[in-house]
Design a protein around this motif. Sequence first.
Motif, short mmCIF file in Angstrom:
data_model
loop_
_atom_site.label_atom_id
_atom_site.label_comp_id
_atom_site.label_asym_id
_atom_site.label_seq_id
_atom_site.Cartn_x
_atom_site.Cartn_y
_atom_site.Cartn_z
N ASP A 167 31.96 46.61 101.93
CA ASP A 167 32.12 48.02 101.59
C ASP A 167 33.20 48.22 100.54
N ALA A 168 34.31 47.51 100.69
CA ALA A 168 35.41 47.62 99.71
C ALA A 168 34.99 47.08 98.36
N VAL A 169 34.22 45.99 98.35
CA VAL A 169 33.72 45.43 97.08
C VAL A 169 32.78 46.41 96.41
N MET A 170 31.90 47.03 97.20
CA MET A 170 30.98 48.01 96.62
C MET A 170 31.73 49.18 96.00
N THR A 171 32.74 49.67 96.69
CA THR A 171 33.55 50.77 96.16
C THR A 171 34.23 50.35 94.85
N TYR A 172 34.81 49.17 94.84
CA TYR A 172 35.47 48.66 93.63
C TYR A 172 34.47 48.50 92.49
N ASN A 173 33.34 47.84 92.77
CA ASN A 173 32.35 47.62 91.72
C ASN A 173 31.79 48.94 91.19
N ASN A 174 31.55 49.89 92.06
CA ASN A 174 31.10 51.21 91.60
C ASN A 174 32.14 51.86 90.71
N LYS A 175 33.38 51.79 91.14
CA LYS A 175 34.47 52.41 90.38
C LYS A 175 34.60 51.77 88.99
N ARG A 176 34.45 50.45 88.91
CA ARG A 176 34.63 49.78 87.62
C ARG A 176 33.42 49.91 86.72
N GLU A 177 32.27 50.29 87.26
CA GLU A 177 31.05 50.37 86.45
C GLU A 177 30.73 51.77 85.94
N VAL A 178 31.28 52.82 86.54
CA VAL A 178 30.96 54.17 86.11
C VAL A 178 31.85 54.59 84.94
N PHE A 179 31.28 55.44 84.11
CA PHE A 179 32.03 55.97 82.97
C PHE A 179 32.92 57.09 83.47
N PRO A 180 34.12 57.21 83.02
CA PRO A 180 34.86 56.50 81.99
C PRO A 180 35.66 55.32 82.52
N SER A 181 35.57 55.07 83.84
CA SER A 181 36.31 53.93 84.41
C SER A 181 35.89 52.61 83.79
N SER A 182 34.62 52.50 83.41
CA SER A 182 34.13 51.26 82.82
C SER A 182 34.87 50.91 81.54
N VAL A 183 35.30 51.92 80.79
CA VAL A 183 36.05 51.68 79.56
C VAL A 183 37.41 51.07 79.89
N VAL A 184 38.09 51.67 80.85
CA VAL A 184 39.41 51.17 81.25
C VAL A 184 39.25 49.79 81.89
N ALA A 185 38.23 49.61 82.72
CA ALA A 185 38.01 48.32 83.37
C ALA A 185 37.78 47.23 82.32
N GLY A 186 37.02 47.55 81.29
CA GLY A 186 36.77 46.58 80.23
C GLY A 186 38.03 46.27 79.44
N MET A 187 38.83 47.28 79.17
CA MET A 187 40.06 47.07 78.40
C MET A 187 41.05 46.18 79.15
N PHE A 188 41.08 46.29 80.47
CA PHE A 188 42.06 45.55 81.26
C PHE A 188 41.44 44.42 82.08
N SER A 189 40.25 44.01 81.74
CA SER A 189 39.57 42.85 82.34
C SER A 189 39.43 42.93 83.86
N PHE A 190 38.99 44.06 84.35
CA PHE A 190 38.67 44.19 85.76
C PHE A 190 37.24 43.67 85.92
N GLY A 191 37.11 42.42 86.35
CA GLY A 191 35.80 41.81 86.50
C GLY A 191 35.12 42.24 87.79
N PRO A 192 33.82 41.94 87.90
CA PRO A 192 33.10 42.29 89.13
C PRO A 192 33.56 41.42 90.30
N ALA A 193 33.46 41.98 91.48
CA ALA A 193 33.75 41.23 92.70
C ALA A 193 32.43 40.94 93.39
N ALA A 194 32.36 39.79 94.05
CA ALA A 194 31.13 39.37 94.72
C ALA A 194 31.18 39.72 96.20
N LEU A 195 30.03 40.08 96.72
CA LEU A 195 29.89 40.34 98.15
C LEU A 195 29.94 39.02 98.91
#
Length: 198
Positions: free
Chosen positions: A154-182
């Motif tokens: 559940d925590a991974v899903m929340t994190y991955n959703n947060k890092r993939e939606v705009f505009p968070s995806s821009v910040v995630a890309g700038m600061f190398s927030f990679g995907p987390a695996a279940l």
Amino acid sequence: MEWIIGLACLALVVVAVLGFGVAIYNGLVRARNAYRNAFAQIDVQLVRRHDLVPNLVEVAKGYLRHERETLEAVVAARTAAVGAQARAAAAPGDPGAMQQLSGAENMLTASLGRLFALAEAYPDLKANQNMMQLSEELTSTENRVAFARQAYNDAVMTYNNKREVFPSSVVAGMFSFGPAALFEPDDPQQRQAPQVSF
């Protein structure tokens, strides 16, 4: 005077954009820390599970003298699971580490299943008080692992959703927030705790 007002408005816009960016960054950090904490809970339960296995093997040794390969398979699977757990604990959410952990835990579950199936053929072992207690502890631990796995996923899903939606995806890309695996079993049949009955 107009240029001062224009400069002040520009400064306010820059401050607002920076504040929004900082809020997004902090949200990503909180989400990443949440899934890492959730993995730490899995780690605690896996250590408990791995610590029970040698005790089970020791109790079973006296009864299963002719079943050495089954006992060796359990010990080897435990060793692999402990190693995979250490790698995953060093990098929670890393897809490679989580896949290795999942595979190693699946092998351990399968080898424990074979051990318990074999133990059914030995009435004295089934009736052994230590074996019954260890089996009960293992079942309890398996349930705790399942609950901890769900919280982690559940925590991974929340994190991955947060890092993939705009505009968070821009910040995630700038600061190398990679995907987390279940953390999921590879085999759908192994999505359940092994059935232990003595």
